[in-house]
Design a protein around this motif. Structure first.
Motif, PDB file in Angstrom:
ATOM      1  N   ARG A  40       0.862  -1.194   0.000  1.00 36.99           N
ATOM      2  CA  ARG A  40       0.000   0.000   0.000  1.00 36.99           C
ATOM      3  C   ARG A  40       0.890   1.233   0.000  1.00 36.99           C
ATOM      4  O   ARG A  40       1.799   1.332   0.827  1.00 36.99           O
ATOM      5  CB  ARG A  40      -0.868  -0.022   1.258  1.00 36.99           C
ATOM      6  N   PHE A  41       0.651   2.135  -0.912  1.00 36.47           N
ATOM      7  CA  PHE A  41       1.408   3.386  -0.929  1.00 36.47           C
ATOM      8  C   PHE A  41       0.594   4.465  -0.231  1.00 36.47           C
ATOM      9  O   PHE A  41      -0.505   4.794  -0.673  1.00 36.47           O
ATOM     10  CB  PHE A  41       1.766   3.789  -2.365  1.00 36.47           C
ATOM     11  N   GLU A  42       1.142   4.991   0.844  1.00 35.09           N
ATOM     12  CA  GLU A  42       0.439   6.011   1.623  1.00 35.09           C
ATOM     13  C   GLU A  42       0.841   7.372   1.046  1.00 35.09           C
ATOM     14  O   GLU A  42       1.676   8.092   1.581  1.00 35.09           O
ATOM     15  CB  GLU A  42       0.750   5.828   3.104  1.00 35.09           C
ATOM     16  N   ASP A  43       0.215   7.676  -0.085  1.00 41.28           N
ATOM     17  CA  ASP A  43       0.613   8.844  -0.881  1.00 41.28           C
ATOM     18  C   ASP A  43      -0.394   9.978  -0.755  1.00 41.28           C
ATOM     19  O   ASP A  43      -0.757  10.608  -1.739  1.00 41.28           O
ATOM     20  CB  ASP A  43       0.787   8.420  -2.354  1.00 41.28           C
ATOM     21  N   THR A  44      -0.859  10.219   0.484  1.00 40.59           N
ATOM     22  CA  THR A  44      -1.853  11.280   0.654  1.00 40.59           C
ATOM     23  C   THR A  44      -1.220  12.666   0.653  1.00 40.59           C
ATOM     24  O   THR A  44      -1.904  13.646   0.393  1.00 40.59           O
ATOM     25  CB  THR A  44      -2.622  11.103   1.987  1.00 40.59           C
ATOM     26  N   ASP A  45       0.051  12.751   0.952  1.00 36.11           N
ATOM     27  CA  ASP A  45       0.710  14.055   0.965  1.00 36.11           C
ATOM     28  C   ASP A  45       1.158  14.378  -0.460  1.00 36.11           C
ATOM     29  O   ASP A  45       2.234  14.000  -0.897  1.00 36.11           O
ATOM     30  CB  ASP A  45       1.913  13.993   1.927  1.00 36.11           C
ATOM     31  N   LEU A  46       0.270  15.095  -1.159  1.00 34.26           N
ATOM     32  CA  LEU A  46       0.475  15.250  -2.603  1.00 34.26           C
ATOM     33  C   LEU A  46       1.708  16.071  -2.946  1.00 34.26           C
ATOM     34  O   LEU A  46       2.228  16.000  -4.051  1.00 34.26           O
ATOM     35  CB  LEU A  46      -0.778  15.864  -3.247  1.00 34.26           C
TER      36      LEU A  46
END
Ligand code: GLU
Length: 279
Positions: A40-46
């Motif tokens: 899972r990539f926790e890529d919420t910080d754009l």
């Protein structure tokens, strides 16, 4: 019991030794149990997350011999879904809006206080109503109201990791006095904050065992609380030791933390990496 675990990096930089240990350990545990390993990539910080880091992490994990059993989950695809959970907590009357900047919070915390100094959000906005939330407000959890929802017998979770293995009770007093009114909805990107998004995705991905660094142990109580408030059963947690340098400093915190890609360029083999992290 089936065993489904995951590795959940935030693609804000390259994979380093500490990440490699975490990913290899979770992967080894899944394979030994005949279970599944997911990514899972926790890529919420754009702003800080970059597709090139995601690509490099996938490349490094593949090189390490790690395989995953479904397409990687990208958190940036699920903002609507996280917002629905934030809305549920809003409807349950468990939140308030907060427009404080880091600077405001630091100033409030530096002001003379009666009793113990604040280690947590000083509740400046607590009297505000969530119906007044503006576009530059975050959403905070009203921790005492949330804790009041914990059933009398308490809430517990199972930990199988080193040092802390056993059944842990979620402690309302600690949550209120030491964790406080955390942000569950961010103002910058208008979606859920890390605690909530990550806990929700453990449910979405059917994770039975969360394997991750012991630096995240203190967040577990909050995640168990949030999951319970939203009607989910928390997984089992396994917090592992951190890889440190010779001076005992956590590798991830070092500016020169060695990237796996660097070792690769210098001719290291995947087995060399396993040896370096003691696996
Ligand atoms: N994304 C987090 C990190 O890179 C890990 C979160 C988790 O494993 O629960 O530190």
């Amino acid at each position: 019991m089936t065993f489904v675990t995951r590795f959940a990096p935030s693609p804000t930089g390259p994979l380093h030794l500490g990440h490699a240990y975490s990913a290899l350990l979770a992967h080894d545990m899944a394979r030994a149990a005949g279970g599944q390993f997911l990514l899972r990539f926790e890529d919420t910080d754009l702003e800080r997350c970059k597709p090139e880091y995601t690509a490099q992490i996938i490349d490094d994990l593949t090189w390490l011999g790690i395989t995953w059993d479904a397409a990687p989950l990208m958190q940036s695809q699920y903002f609507d879904d996280y917002n629905q959970s934030v809305d549920l907590l809003i409807s349950a009357g468990l939140t308030y809006p907060c427009g404080c900047s880091r600077k405001d919070i630091a100033a409030a915390m530096a002001a003379p206080q009666e009793g113990a100094p604040h280690a947590v959000y000083p509740q400046t906005c607590k009297s505000r109503s969530i119906s007044d939330r503006g576009p530059s407000d975050a959403v905070r959890l009203h921790m005492d109201r949330a804790c009041a929802k914990i059933p009398g017998s308490g809430m517990s979770f199972e930990e199988t990791g080193y040092l802390k293995s056993g059944i842990h009770l979620v402690d309302k007093e600690t949550l209120i006095s030491e964790v406080g009114d955390i942000v569950i909805g961010r103002k910058d990107i208008q979606t859920a904050a890390y605690f909530l998004a990550s806990a929700l995705d453990d449910i979405r991905q059917g994770i039975t065992h969360v394997v991750r660094g012991v630096d995240l142990f203190d967040f577990t109580q909050v995640q168990v609380l949030l999951l319970s408030l939203l009607g989910h059963t928390p997984p089992v947690y396994h917090h592992h030791m951190l890889i440190r340098d010779d001076d005992g400093k956590r590798l991830a915190k070092r500016d020169d933390a060695r990237a796996i890609s660097l070792y690769r360029r210098e001719g290291a083999s995947p087995q060399d990496i396993r040896d370096m992290v003691g696996l």
